[in-house]
Write an enzyme that holds these catalytic residues in place. Structure first.
Site, PDB file in Angstrom:
ATOM      1  N   TYR A  71       0.834  -1.213   0.000  1.00 24.74           N
ATOM      2  CA  TYR A  71       0.000   0.000   0.000  1.00 24.74           C
ATOM      3  C   TYR A  71       0.864   1.257   0.000  1.00 24.74           C
ATOM      4  O   TYR A  71       0.617   2.200  -0.747  1.00 24.74           O
ATOM      5  CB  TYR A  71      -0.924   0.007   1.225  1.00 24.74           C
ATOM      6  CG  TYR A  71      -1.969   1.090   1.160  1.00 24.74           C
ATOM      7  CD1 TYR A  71      -3.232   0.825   0.643  1.00 24.74           C
ATOM      8  CD2 TYR A  71      -1.688   2.397   1.578  1.00 24.74           C
ATOM      9  CE1 TYR A  71      -4.194   1.822   0.548  1.00 24.74           C
ATOM     10  CE2 TYR A  71      -2.645   3.401   1.477  1.00 24.74           C
ATOM     11  CZ  TYR A  71      -3.892   3.108   0.968  1.00 24.74           C
ATOM     12  OH  TYR A  71      -4.842   4.095   0.875  1.00 24.74           O
ATOM     13  N   PHE A 123      -6.944  20.719 -24.465  1.00 29.61           N
ATOM     14  CA  PHE A 123      -7.651  19.494 -24.863  1.00 29.61           C
ATOM     15  C   PHE A 123      -9.033  19.487 -24.204  1.00 29.61           C
ATOM     16  O   PHE A 123      -9.262  20.202 -23.233  1.00 29.61           O
ATOM     17  CB  PHE A 123      -6.832  18.254 -24.477  1.00 29.61           C
ATOM     18  CG  PHE A 123      -7.489  16.984 -24.941  1.00 29.61           C
ATOM     19  CD1 PHE A 123      -7.637  16.730 -26.287  1.00 29.61           C
ATOM     20  CD2 PHE A 123      -7.998  16.066 -24.033  1.00 29.61           C
ATOM     21  CE1 PHE A 123      -8.289  15.576 -26.725  1.00 29.61           C
ATOM     22  CE2 PHE A 123      -8.636  14.914 -24.462  1.00 29.61           C
ATOM     23  CZ  PHE A 123      -8.776  14.673 -25.813  1.00 29.61           C
ATOM     24  N   ASP A 124      -9.953  18.668 -24.713  1.00 30.32           N
ATOM     25  CA  ASP A 124     -11.345  18.750 -24.228  1.00 30.32           C
ATOM     26  C   ASP A 124     -11.491  18.462 -22.740  1.00 30.32           C
ATOM     27  O   ASP A 124     -12.234  19.147 -22.047  1.00 30.32           O
ATOM     28  CB  ASP A 124     -12.304  17.891 -25.078  1.00 30.32           C
ATOM     29  CG  ASP A 124     -11.990  16.409 -25.059  1.00 30.32           C
ATOM     30  OD1 ASP A 124     -10.902  16.033 -24.582  1.00 30.32           O
ATOM     31  OD2 ASP A 124     -12.820  15.609 -25.535  1.00 30.32           O
ATOM     32  N   ASP A 214       1.003  20.489 -20.540  1.00 41.96           N
ATOM     33  CA  ASP A 214       0.192  19.283 -20.671  1.00 41.96           C
ATOM     34  C   ASP A 214       1.049  18.382 -21.549  1.00 41.96           C
ATOM     35  O   ASP A 214       1.089  18.526 -22.764  1.00 41.96           O
ATOM     36  CB  ASP A 214      -1.158  19.607 -21.309  1.00 41.96           C
ATOM     37  CG  ASP A 214      -1.985  18.355 -21.556  1.00 41.96           C
ATOM     38  OD1 ASP A 214      -1.397  17.247 -21.532  1.00 41.96           O
ATOM     39  OD2 ASP A 214      -3.198  18.465 -21.798  1.00 41.96           O
ATOM     40  N   ALA A 216       1.316  15.146 -22.356  1.00 37.79           N
ATOM     41  CA  ALA A 216       0.897  13.797 -22.757  1.00 37.79           C
ATOM     42  C   ALA A 216       1.790  13.246 -23.879  1.00 37.79           C
ATOM     43  O   ALA A 216       2.116  12.067 -23.889  1.00 37.79           O
ATOM     44  CB  ALA A 216      -0.564  13.831 -23.220  1.00 37.79           C
ATOM     45  N   LYS A 257      -0.411   8.006 -23.405  1.00 34.30           N
ATOM     46  CA  LYS A 257       0.149   8.339 -24.716  1.00 34.30           C
ATOM     47  C   LYS A 257       1.637   7.970 -24.695  1.00 34.30           C
ATOM     48  O   LYS A 257       1.995   6.807 -24.832  1.00 34.30           O
ATOM     49  CB  LYS A 257      -0.065   9.824 -25.029  1.00 34.30           C
ATOM     50  CG  LYS A 257      -1.489  10.179 -25.405  1.00 34.30           C
ATOM     51  CD  LYS A 257      -2.372  10.347 -24.215  1.00 34.30           C
ATOM     52  CE  LYS A 257      -3.710  10.962 -24.536  1.00 34.30           C
ATOM     53  NZ  LYS A 257      -4.608  10.922 -23.378  1.00 34.30           N
ATOM     54  N   HIS A 449     -19.590  14.883 -27.221  1.00 31.59           N
ATOM     55  CA  HIS A 449     -19.228  13.986 -28.333  1.00 31.59           C
ATOM     56  C   HIS A 449     -19.251  12.511 -27.942  1.00 31.59           C
ATOM     57  O   HIS A 449     -19.429  11.650 -28.786  1.00 31.59           O
ATOM     58  CB  HIS A 449     -17.855  14.355 -28.899  1.00 31.59           C
ATOM     59  CG  HIS A 449     -16.773  14.467 -27.879  1.00 31.59           C
ATOM     60  ND1 HIS A 449     -16.685  15.531 -27.009  1.00 31.59           N
ATOM     61  CD2 HIS A 449     -15.742  13.654 -27.583  1.00 31.59           C
ATOM     62  CE1 HIS A 449     -15.640  15.365 -26.229  1.00 31.59           C
ATOM     63  NE2 HIS A 449     -15.046  14.230 -26.544  1.00 31.59           N
TER      64      HIS A 449
HETATM   65  N1  F0G Z   1      -4.261  16.163 -22.462  1.00 30.33           N
HETATM   66  C1  F0G Z   1      -4.165  15.820 -23.761  1.00 30.33           C
HETATM   67  C2  F0G Z   1      -3.354  16.654 -24.683  1.00 30.33           C
HETATM   68  C3  F0G Z   1      -4.829  14.681 -24.214  1.00 30.33           C
HETATM   69  O1  F0G Z   1      -4.732  14.352 -25.500  1.00 30.33           O
HETATM   70  C4  F0G Z   1      -5.587  13.913 -23.290  1.00 30.33           C
HETATM   71  C5  F0G Z   1      -6.304  12.727 -23.732  1.00 30.33           C
HETATM   72  C6  F0G Z   1      -5.649  14.305 -21.959  1.00 30.33           C
HETATM   73  C7  F0G Z   1      -4.968  15.440 -21.582  1.00 30.33           C
HETATM   74  C8  F0G Z   1      -6.434  13.536 -20.931  1.00 30.33           C
HETATM   75  O2  F0G Z   1      -5.781  12.388 -20.600  1.00 30.33           O
HETATM   76  O3  F0G Z   1      -7.346  10.556 -21.283  1.00 30.33           O
HETATM   77  O4  F0G Z   1      -5.472  10.152 -19.681  1.00 30.33           O
HETATM   78  O5  F0G Z   1      -7.440  11.458 -18.985  1.00 30.33           O
HETATM   79  N2  F0G Z   1      -6.504  12.482 -24.932  1.00 30.33           N
HETATM   80  C9  F0G Z   1      -7.136  11.315 -25.492  1.00 30.33           C
HETATM   81  C10 F0G Z   1      -7.237  11.477 -26.968  1.00 30.33           C
HETATM   82  C11 F0G Z   1      -8.390  10.889 -24.839  1.00 30.33           C
HETATM   83  O6  F0G Z   1      -7.917  10.649 -27.604  1.00 30.33           O
HETATM   84  O7  F0G Z   1      -6.603  12.366 -27.530  1.00 30.33           O
HETATM   85  P1  F0G Z   1      -6.556  11.061 -20.115  1.00 30.33           P
END
Ligand code: F0G
Length: 460
Positions: A71, A123-124, A214, A216, A257, A449
């Site tokens: 843990y 990002f969304d 960000d 990713a 990613k 979406h």
């Molecule tokens: N930031 C970016 C630039 C992303 O592309 C994503 C996720 C996230 C944050 C959120 O990360 O999914 O681990 O919670 N992008 C995916 C996509 C879902 O299809 O581009 P997460």
């Protein structure tokens, strides 16, 4: 040798079920023309996302077996922490279950009503978490970043003049943090240059604003810097990535990613006080600070993934395979967002089917056509994902581009899969006049979406 091969051998295979057009037609109708609702079993080539869809290496699977499930203070945590410290140099490293969990913690702490959070393009989920906190998200990408045909090498850059103007207009007190998304997913997987990160950092520092990445797709961004930014070609992707992190005050990372894993995330920061508060939220909603909502084995897989992703043979193949898809489509006259970016090719749906007005979602029409014809699942990044309806006037607003993303999972598909995608996309392009627009018949209030339902409009 001129041919760049996949720098790995395949050790385990997962069969693809080959469906017929008739089967796909009925799957599409059952899903109300929203491919998020189509079972993966009914998909032949799944380009919905490059997130969480990577194939793990034998070393990562070995780590899964080695995982220490204690843990607190598990061996796997220490391995993960050491790898992330070597990569980023950040003093505070918090594991989370995925990127949006990192975003939720960060924006709960720094966001809130009255605050404004600028970025190149959020990002969304980032935008969603900022708005959920009560703050406002603002996109300040350079103008070239919204012109599909413009071949600027760093279309993900944030416009420093727009940032300076925003700070002058609303005052730095209302801006707790500025976010640079590397690479810029919403803007087409386009990289941000080191020079731009430096310039944005200088503006932020002058006004006491924190700069977060960000990150990713940090490795793809670093390799595109190596390929495109003058003076960077002799450095390793690891050195460039480290400099990107060195310029920032913190980062959110979706490890799904460039972490080369199926689940996982990271939240990084330098500020001790912010980190203490983030630890408390992490414990409250994710898990103890040495596992953050993950199993020990997941931390092992991430530690190894963050190491492997900077292998330059891998990165060269990765960037080249996306470019290959883009070049073949351009040769056939298919309009795409140029130049090809890091993780995906983005079809320019507005130019692909100009007979479908934005109110009828040309991107979604193209997504449906690719699925119907060849079982390829892509994702709309346009008016379905980012369009808004004013709650008072009912007026619809639309984003600057109508895109369809063909995201390439890491280490999953071979060149013949990509050739199949090229053939199908070119076929759909040649019969584009048959594509029909859609009407949204059910619209959920947030991140619409994923679950919106559509009806297909009559033949044009
Ligand atoms: N930031 C970016 C630039 C992303 O592309 C994503 C996720 C996230 C944050 C959120 O990360 O999914 O681990 O919670 N992008 C995916 C996509 C879902 O299809 O581009 P997460």
């Amino acid at each position: 040798m001129k041919t760049i091969i996949e720098p790995f051998k395949i050790k385990m295979v997962e069969p693809i079920r080959l469906t017929t057009v008739a089967e796909r037609e009925s799957a599409l109708r059952r899903a109300s023309f929203n491919v998020f609702q189509v079972p993966a079993e009914d998909v032949i080539i799944d380009l919905l996302t490059d997130s969480g869809t990577s194939a793990m290496s034998s070393e990562q699977w070995a780590g899964m077996i080695r995982g220490d499930e204690s843990y607190a203070g598990a061996r796997s945590w220490f391995r993960f922490e050491a790898e992330l410290r070597r990569l980023t140099g950040m003093p505070h490293i918090l594991p989370t279950h995925q990127g949006r969990a990192s975003e939720r913690i960060l924006f709960e702490l720094v966001g809130g009503p009255g605050k404004v959070i600028p970025g190149n393009n959020h990002f969304d989920t980032t935008r969603g978490n900022i708005e959920h906190s009560g703050a406002m998200a603002v996109d300040l990408v350079i103008d070239e970043g919204t012109q599909p045909r413009c071949r600027h090498p760093f279309k993900g850059n944030l416009d420093p003049a727009k940032l300076t103007r925003l700070i002058a207009d609303i005052g730095p007190e209302r801006i707790p943090v500025c976010v640079l998304t590397v690479t810029n997913n919403t803007g087409g997987g386009q990289p941000v240059s080191l020079a731009n990160i430096r310039e944005v950092r200088d503006i932020c520092r002058k006004h006491g604003i924190a700069l977060f990445l960000d990150a990713a797709r940090f490795a793809e961004n670093a390799f595109l810097i190596k390929l495109r930014e003058p003076g960077q070609e002799q450095r390793t992707a690891r050195e460039i990535a480290r400099e990107m992190f060195d310029l920032a005050d913190g980062a959110t990372i979706s490890a799904k990613k460039d972490g080369l894993v199926n689940i996982g995330g990271v939240l990084l920061m330098r500020d001790d006080d912010l980190a203490r508060r983030a630890d408390n939220l992490l414990i409250l909603t994710e898990g103890f600070v040495t596992y953050g909502g993950l199993a020990g084995r997941d931390l092992e897989a991430m530690a190894q993934g963050f190491r492997e992703v900077l292998d330059e043979d891998y990165l060269r193949y990765r960037i080249r395979s996306v470019q290959y898809l883009g070049e073949r489509l351009l040769e056939a006259g298919v309009p795409i967002l140029e130049p090809p970016g890091g993780h995906a090719i983005y079809l320019d749906a507005a130019a692909f089917c100009p007979h479908i007005p934005v109110e009828q979602f040309p991107g979604q029409a193209l997504v449906c056509a690719l699925y119907r014809y060849a079982g390829i699942r892509a994702v709309e990044i346009g008016s379905v994902m980012f369009g808004r309806r004013d709650p008072e006037t009912g007026q619809a607003s639309h984003p600057p581009m109508e895109l369809v993303r063909l995201a390439i999972p890491r280490r999953v598909y071979t060149q013949s899969h990509i050739d199949y995608v090229i053939e199908a996309t070119v076929h759909v392009f040649h019969s584009r006049n048959e594509l029909r627009g859609l009407r949204m018949i059910e619209e959920p209030p947030v991140l619409r979406h994923f679950t919106a339902r559509f009806a297909e409009l009559g033949a044009p």
